[in-house]
Design an enzyme around this catalytic site. Structure first.
Site, PDB file in Angstrom:
ATOM      1  N   CYS A 170       0.822  -1.175  -0.090  1.00 60.80           N
ATOM      2  CA  CYS A 170       0.037   0.048   0.048  1.00 60.80           C
ATOM      3  C   CYS A 170       0.783   1.365   0.059  1.00 60.80           C
ATOM      4  O   CYS A 170       0.283   2.370  -0.306  1.00 60.80           O
ATOM      5  CB  CYS A 170      -0.981   0.257   1.074  1.00 60.80           C
ATOM      6  SG  CYS A 170      -2.027  -1.539   1.146  1.00 60.80           S
ATOM      7  N   HIS A 199      -3.463   6.891   2.956  1.00 63.28           N
ATOM      8  CA  HIS A 199      -4.002   5.618   2.383  1.00 63.28           C
ATOM      9  C   HIS A 199      -5.370   5.410   2.949  1.00 63.28           C
ATOM     10  O   HIS A 199      -5.480   5.470   4.076  1.00 63.28           O
ATOM     11  CB  HIS A 199      -2.883   4.578   2.510  1.00 63.28           C
ATOM     12  CG  HIS A 199      -3.345   3.303   2.510  1.00 63.28           C
ATOM     13  ND1 HIS A 199      -3.932   2.923   1.157  1.00 63.28           N
ATOM     14  CD2 HIS A 199      -3.400   1.968   3.116  1.00 63.28           C
ATOM     15  CE1 HIS A 199      -4.282   1.687   1.260  1.00 63.28           C
ATOM     16  NE2 HIS A 199      -4.032   1.176   2.155  1.00 63.28           N
ATOM     17  N   ASN A 237     -10.360  -0.589  -0.019  1.00 62.39           N
ATOM     18  CA  ASN A 237      -8.672  -0.493   0.129  1.00 62.39           C
ATOM     19  C   ASN A 237      -8.154  -0.945  -1.377  1.00 62.39           C
ATOM     20  O   ASN A 237      -8.336  -2.139  -1.462  1.00 62.39           O
ATOM     21  CB  ASN A 237      -8.362  -1.211   1.202  1.00 62.39           C
ATOM     22  CG  ASN A 237      -6.861  -1.196   1.401  1.00 62.39           C
ATOM     23  OD1 ASN A 237      -6.009  -0.878   0.663  1.00 62.39           O
ATOM     24  ND2 ASN A 237      -6.129  -1.617   2.349  1.00 62.39           N
TER      25      ASN A 237
HETATM   26  O1  UT7 Z   1      -3.862  -1.429   3.511  1.00 63.15           O
HETATM   27  C1  UT7 Z   1      -2.892  -1.553   4.862  1.00 63.15           C
HETATM   28  C2  UT7 Z   1      -3.117  -2.831   5.563  1.00 63.15           C
HETATM   29  N1  UT7 Z   1      -4.314  -3.035   5.949  1.00 63.15           N
HETATM   30  C3  UT7 Z   1      -5.091  -2.192   6.715  1.00 63.15           C
HETATM   31  O2  UT7 Z   1      -4.958  -1.464   7.060  1.00 63.15           O
HETATM   32  C4  UT7 Z   1      -6.401  -2.958   7.713  1.00 63.15           C
HETATM   33  C5  UT7 Z   1      -6.149  -2.687   9.108  1.00 63.15           C
HETATM   34  N2  UT7 Z   1      -7.235  -3.420   9.903  1.00 63.15           N
HETATM   35  C6  UT7 Z   1      -8.644  -2.968   9.933  1.00 63.15           C
HETATM   36  O3  UT7 Z   1      -8.834  -2.092   9.104  1.00 63.15           O
HETATM   37  C7  UT7 Z   1      -9.420  -3.460  10.906  1.00 63.15           C
HETATM   38  O4  UT7 Z   1      -8.658  -4.249  12.002  1.00 63.15           O
HETATM   39  C8  UT7 Z   1     -10.318  -4.612  10.435  1.00 63.15           C
HETATM   40  C9  UT7 Z   1     -11.569  -3.677   9.555  1.00 63.15           C
HETATM   41  C10 UT7 Z   1      -9.587  -5.501   9.378  1.00 63.15           C
HETATM   42  C11 UT7 Z   1     -11.214  -5.289  11.365  1.00 63.15           C
HETATM   43  O5  UT7 Z   1     -11.798  -4.404  12.385  1.00 63.15           O
HETATM   44  P1  UT7 Z   1     -11.506  -4.565  13.845  1.00 63.15           P
HETATM   45  O6  UT7 Z   1     -12.222  -3.616  14.557  1.00 63.15           O
HETATM   46  O7  UT7 Z   1     -10.037  -4.591  14.086  1.00 63.15           O
HETATM   47  O8  UT7 Z   1     -12.102  -5.937  14.089  1.00 63.15           O
HETATM   48  P2  UT7 Z   1     -11.494  -7.190  14.557  1.00 63.15           P
HETATM   49  O9  UT7 Z   1     -10.550  -8.030  13.816  1.00 63.15           O
HETATM   50  O10 UT7 Z   1     -10.933  -6.991  16.038  1.00 63.15           O
HETATM   51  O11 UT7 Z   1     -12.929  -8.350  14.779  1.00 63.15           O
HETATM   52  C12 UT7 Z   1     -13.848  -7.898  15.667  1.00 63.15           C
HETATM   53  C13 UT7 Z   1     -14.984  -8.748  15.531  1.00 63.15           C
HETATM   54  C14 UT7 Z   1     -14.468 -10.434  15.626  1.00 63.15           C
HETATM   55  O12 UT7 Z   1     -15.426 -11.318  16.290  1.00 63.15           O
HETATM   56  P3  UT7 Z   1     -15.191 -11.532  17.829  1.00 63.15           P
HETATM   57  O13 UT7 Z   1     -13.924 -12.181  17.783  1.00 63.15           O
HETATM   58  O14 UT7 Z   1     -15.166 -10.105  18.670  1.00 63.15           O
HETATM   59  O15 UT7 Z   1     -16.316 -12.543  18.191  1.00 63.15           O
HETATM   60  C15 UT7 Z   1     -14.359 -10.760  14.063  1.00 63.15           C
HETATM   61  O16 UT7 Z   1     -14.377 -12.253  14.023  1.00 63.15           O
HETATM   62  O17 UT7 Z   1     -15.505  -8.829  14.229  1.00 63.15           O
HETATM   63  C16 UT7 Z   1     -15.538 -10.175  13.399  1.00 63.15           C
HETATM   64  N3  UT7 Z   1     -15.586  -9.835  12.035  1.00 63.15           N
HETATM   65  C17 UT7 Z   1     -16.598  -9.520  11.213  1.00 63.15           C
HETATM   66  N4  UT7 Z   1     -17.806  -9.689  11.490  1.00 63.15           N
HETATM   67  C18 UT7 Z   1     -18.467  -9.456  10.736  1.00 63.15           C
HETATM   68  C19 UT7 Z   1     -14.403  -9.834  11.321  1.00 63.15           C
HETATM   69  N5  UT7 Z   1     -14.566  -9.736  10.022  1.00 63.15           N
HETATM   70  C20 UT7 Z   1     -15.783  -9.387  10.193  1.00 63.15           C
HETATM   71  C21 UT7 Z   1     -16.900  -9.129   8.957  1.00 63.15           C
HETATM   72  N6  UT7 Z   1     -18.389  -9.133   9.588  1.00 63.15           N
HETATM   73  N7  UT7 Z   1     -16.443  -9.045   7.661  1.00 63.15           N
END
Ligand code: UT7
Length: 304
Positions: free
Chosen positions: A91, A231, A261
């Site tokens: 990225c 980004h 993204n």
């Molecule tokens: O391009 C540069 C590199 N990439 C990035 O910059 C991405 C960086 N990360 C992020 O943007 C965020 O971490 C995400 C959007 C990927 C995830 O958001 P988060 O607030 O960090 O959520 P999380 O991974 O902590 O997940 C929270 C919950 C989990 O469930 P439990 O364990 O709390 O029961 C996940 O399993 O959300 C669940 N989850 C989803 N639920 C519904 C993860 N993906 C999804 C989904 N739909 N698509």
């Protein structure tokens, strides 16, 4: 997305700010998208394909592993006098590619560089993995870079990487270390895997730090910045970085809701939209800041 994986529109929008993405059809290659953006950039800059000395492509989604996607784009647009190569900075790649172009030009090795970011993330996303497939989109942007007299240009840059964190966002297999075979295909390890929460934490700190360092190198204060192009991965990352860096959101350009993204293509596409909207005006002081797999990150102070 709700019909593909266990997710909801509400979750996606609340956690990422994404409403829409663009997905290229199967026959539209990363090179074809890049060639389209390149033609528009050349036309607007009044540059003919044969005038291009250096053609640099940033992509995390090369159409083939060999040769470079830049060579395919070179052939498509007819930039027959250029040296063409790819930069793999994920990225952050557009900023890295701009810096390479700046180096070529400032050392007199060429006069006109064509820098293209082209990304077909839909081809490497695991459409069974809800933690990643809801995030990424396809797109391409391009810029003509050449030397200019006066105060315009790239005035301060800070880039950094930390390869110890490579496994936070990667494609484990499909390269020379673990070549593609039936097991790889079965386990889907040739597709993107990401530890989202970890990446999030690093992204905010690293981008805020890089922004400060690029500003210091340009001799600008925070208040001097007119417009920030971060980004576009996640609106929460953008807001947290702005807060951490002390930049008001009114100065931050956001379009992640429309494209998701698109890896290194997000910044040139955002800049193009800002020009179209009349928000990016000559003479403005810009801050470009990015973060991605590698891990890689960087920032650049640009007088437009
Ligand atoms: O391009 C540069 C590199 N990439 C990035 O910059 C991405 C960086 N990360 C992020 O943007 C965020 O971490 C995400 C959007 C990927 C995830 O958001 P988060 O607030 O960090 O959520 P999380 O991974 O902590 O997940 C929270 C919950 C989990 O469930 P439990 O364990 O709390 O029961 C996940 O399993 O959300 C669940 N989850 C989803 N639920 C519904 C993860 N993906 C999804 C989904 N739909 N698509």
């Amino acid at each position: 997305m709700e019909s593909i994986v266990d997710t909801s529109d509400e979750w996606i929008f609340e956690r990422t700010g994404i409403r829409e993405r663009r997905i290229a059809p199967p026959e539209m290659t990363a090179a074809a998208m890049g060639a389209g953006a390149a033609r528009m950039a050349m036309e607007r800059a009044g540059v003919a394909p044969e005038d291009v000395d250096i053609l640099i492509v940033s992509t995390a989604t090369p159409d083939r592993l060999l040769p470079a996607t830049s060579c395919d784009i070179q052939a498509l647009i007819g930039a027959t006098n250029a040296v063409a190569f790819d930069v793999v900075g994920a990225c952050t790649g557009f900023l890295y590619a701009l810096t390479v172009a700046e180096g070529y030009i400032s050392t007199g090795r060429g006069e006109i560089a064509l820098v293209i970011a082209t990304e077909k993330l839909s081809a490497i996303v695991d459409w069974e993995d809800r933690s990643t497939c809801v995030l990424f989109g396809d797109g391409s942007g391009a810029a003509i870079v050449r030397s200019s007299a006066g105060e315009k240009g790239i005035l301060g840059t800070h880039h950094q990487s930390d390869g110890r964190l490579a496994n936070l966002l990667y494609r484990p297999a499909g390269g020379a270390a673990i070549p593609m075979d039936e097991e790889v295909l079965r386990n889907r390890t040739h597709l993107i895997q990401m530890s989202g929460r970890e990446v999030f934490k690093h992204a905010v700190r690293a981008m805020a730090d890089s922004a400060g360092q690029a500003l210091a190198r340009s001799g600008w204060a925070l208040d001097d910045v007119d417009l920030v192009f971060p980004h576009q991965a996640n609106i929460r990352i953008i807001k947290a970085t702005a807060r951490y860096a002390g930049l008001p959101m009114e100065k931050v350009f956001v379009n992640v809701h429309r494209y998701g993204n698109m890896s290194s293509a997000t910044i040139p596409v955002a800049m193009d939209e800002a020009i179209e909207e009349g928000r990016l005006q000559p003479g403005m002081k810009l801050l470009l800041v990015a973060f991605g797999a590698g891990l890689t990150w960087g920032a650049m102070a640009v007088r437009w």
